[in-house]
Design a protein around this motif. Structure first.
Motif, PDB file in Angstrom:
ATOM      1  N   GLY A  66      40.973  45.985  37.965  1.00  0.00           N
ATOM      2  CA  GLY A  66      41.800  46.994  38.618  1.00  0.00           C
ATOM      3  C   GLY A  66      42.550  46.404  39.792  1.00  0.00           C
ATOM      4  N   LYS A  67      43.386  47.257  40.408  1.00  0.00           N
ATOM      5  CA  LYS A  67      44.174  46.814  41.564  1.00  0.00           C
ATOM      6  C   LYS A  67      43.940  47.769  42.714  1.00  0.00           C
ATOM      7  N   SER A  90      37.863  40.483  38.862  1.00  0.00           N
ATOM      8  CA  SER A  90      39.157  40.918  38.323  1.00  0.00           C
ATOM      9  C   SER A  90      39.695  42.157  39.038  1.00  0.00           C
ATOM     10  N   ASP A  94      46.759  44.436  45.815  1.00  0.00           N
ATOM     11  CA  ASP A  94      48.196  44.673  45.681  1.00  0.00           C
ATOM     12  C   ASP A  94      48.936  43.939  46.796  1.00  0.00           C
ATOM     13  N   ASP A 124      46.615  51.366  41.873  1.00  0.00           N
ATOM     14  CA  ASP A 124      45.936  51.221  40.568  1.00  0.00           C
ATOM     15  C   ASP A 124      46.919  51.165  39.410  1.00  0.00           C
ATOM     16  N   LEU A 127      48.698  47.560  38.260  1.00  0.00           N
ATOM     17  CA  LEU A 127      48.026  46.449  37.555  1.00  0.00           C
ATOM     18  C   LEU A 127      48.945  45.954  36.431  1.00  0.00           C
ATOM     19  N   GLU A 131      47.383  40.272  34.932  1.00  0.00           N
ATOM     20  CA  GLU A 131      46.200  40.332  35.811  1.00  0.00           C
ATOM     21  C   GLU A 131      44.938  40.738  35.053  1.00  0.00           C
ATOM     22  N   SER A 155      50.673  49.476  34.500  1.00  0.00           N
ATOM     23  CA  SER A 155      49.264  49.689  34.176  1.00  0.00           C
ATOM     24  C   SER A 155      49.074  49.976  32.679  1.00  0.00           C
ATOM     25  N   ALA A 158      49.050  46.887  30.827  1.00  0.00           N
ATOM     26  CA  ALA A 158      47.821  46.153  31.167  1.00  0.00           C
ATOM     27  C   ALA A 158      46.654  46.671  30.316  1.00  0.00           C
TER      28      ALA A 158
END
Ligand SMILES: Nc1ncnc2c1ncn2[C@@H]1O[C@H](COP(=O)(O)OP(=O)(O)O)[C@@H](O)[C@H]1O
Ligand SMILES: O=C(O)C[C@@H](O)[C@H](O)C(=O)COP(=O)(O)O
Length: 333
Positions: A66-67, A90, A94, A124, A127, A131, A155, A158
């Motif tokens: 996640g971010k 992982s 940001d 979030d 992402l 990544e 995302s 992703a």
């Protein structure tokens, strides 16, 4: 007897989740509307984060993709995951100035709760596919996907990259539809992307409204048998329809339909039920337990979480779940 669901063997991790890492701000003054609420308590939030905490607290080996925002909330989230024993290699920071998603909760009564989400420019949803660690997914028995992560690019891409890696390495795909209205642009996007993910999933969790959203037409009456048959006809080996205080029904690929009971609680708030249920159900599946036992575990975890003020902090240990089951005479010797 077991569920018949087989996870790949020889993996370092049990579950790796992908999706949002957020903050819940739960009203301290409960049983009143938001406009009369003065103070809130901060917890780790985000449905996939809650599910992963549930799994970790029960003893599963977990990781997260996640971010997070590069701020105090982001640092709190990383620290909380690490202290819970969740692999954060992982979880990326940001670098664009995006913020942490916030969920303010309104607890009007034990049956009337709602959530007001602040999700503009959230980290979030930023992402990127680059990544997503193929290595981490290959090292896990299952990938847990949250449908809300499909709401926007990058995302969305992703998540599909993650599902692709899972399929390549034989990692099971668990898909929680996790529909949150405020995150999506329109109905066609929901149906298109959520259905694409459901087609790739080995286990699907959702409520009736969520499963309806996966169908192209909104006005057609919900035909549970047809909907379940559709997903079992793709890859799913288990389709779990959650029904709030009425429990759940889990359908398997062999034609089994297992009604799951609930354990009545002294309800503080209703949210968090689905995440605790899913986490504990998946923990049971990991143990190779029969589906009804997984449902009992999920329902007992939900019983604990709806009786508590938080979602993540309240996720129970195995001993706490078993205490509930023992008290209602549902724990096998
Ligand atoms: N009020 C409640 N009391 C006890 N258990 C509940 C209650 N609400 C939900 N649960 C349990 O949690 C599970 C998931 O709840 P549900 O509300 O359907 O999920 P979600 O929070 O995703 O909408 C249910 O199947 C049930 O086992
Ligand atoms: O998912 C969110 O962003 C908010 C959650 O942290 C929140 O507590 C919640 O809504 C839990 O969801 P549920 O388990 O599906 O009720």
């Amino acid at each position: 007897m077991s569920s018949g669901f087989a996870f790949p063997e020889g993996r370092a991790l049990d579950f790796v989740s992908i999706g949002r890492l957020c903050i819940d701000l739960n009203a301290n003054e409960i049983h009143r509307p938001l406009e009369e609420t003065v103070t809130f308590t901060r917890y780790l939030g985000g449905s996939p984060a809650n599910i992963t905490v549930a799994l970790a607290r029960l003893g599963a080996k977990t990781g997260f993709i996640g971010k997070i925002a590069n701020d105090g909330f982001g640092r709190f989230i990383r620290r909380y995951l690490e202290e819970t024993g969740i692999d954060t290699t992982s979880v990326v920071d940001d670098a664009t100035g995006a913020v942490t998603g916030l969920a303010f909760t309104e607890i009007k009564s034990p049956t009337d709760c709602s959530i007001l989400m602040y999700r503009d420019n959230v980290a979030d949803l930023k992402l990127t596919p680059g990544e997503v660690s193929e290595e981490l997914i290959a090292s896990a028995k299952a990938l847990v996907v949250s449908g809300t992560a499909l709401a926007a690019s990058p995302s969305r891409e992703a998540v599909f990259a993650a599902i692709g890696y899972a399929r390549k390495h034989g990692t099971a795909v668990v898909y929680d539809i996790d529909y949150r209205p405020y995150t999506w642009a329109n109905r066609d996007e929901i149906h298109t992307y959520c259905a694409l993910a459901a087609e790739q999933a080995d286990v699907i969790f959702g409520g009736i409204e969520e499963f309806s959203l996966l169908e192209p037409k909104t006005d057609a009456p919900f035909d549970e048998a047809a909907v379940v048959a559709r997903w079992l006809g793709h890859r799913a080996k288990l389709v779990v329809v959650k029904r709030g205080g009425d429990g759940s029904v889990a359908y398997d690929a062999a034609g089994g339909a297992f009604p799951g009971r609930t354990f009545p609680a002294n309800v503080v708030k209703t949210f968090g039920a689905g995440d605790s249920f899913a986490g504990a159900f998946l923990y049971g599946l990991l143990q190779g337990w029969p589906v009804p036992k997984c449902q009992d575990y999920g329902a007992a975890a939900a019983h604990i979480v709806v009786s508590s003020h938080s979602c993540s902090d309240a996720m129970p240990t195995r001993a706490q779940v078993e205490d509930v089951l023992r008290n209602v005479g549902a724990l096998e010797a």
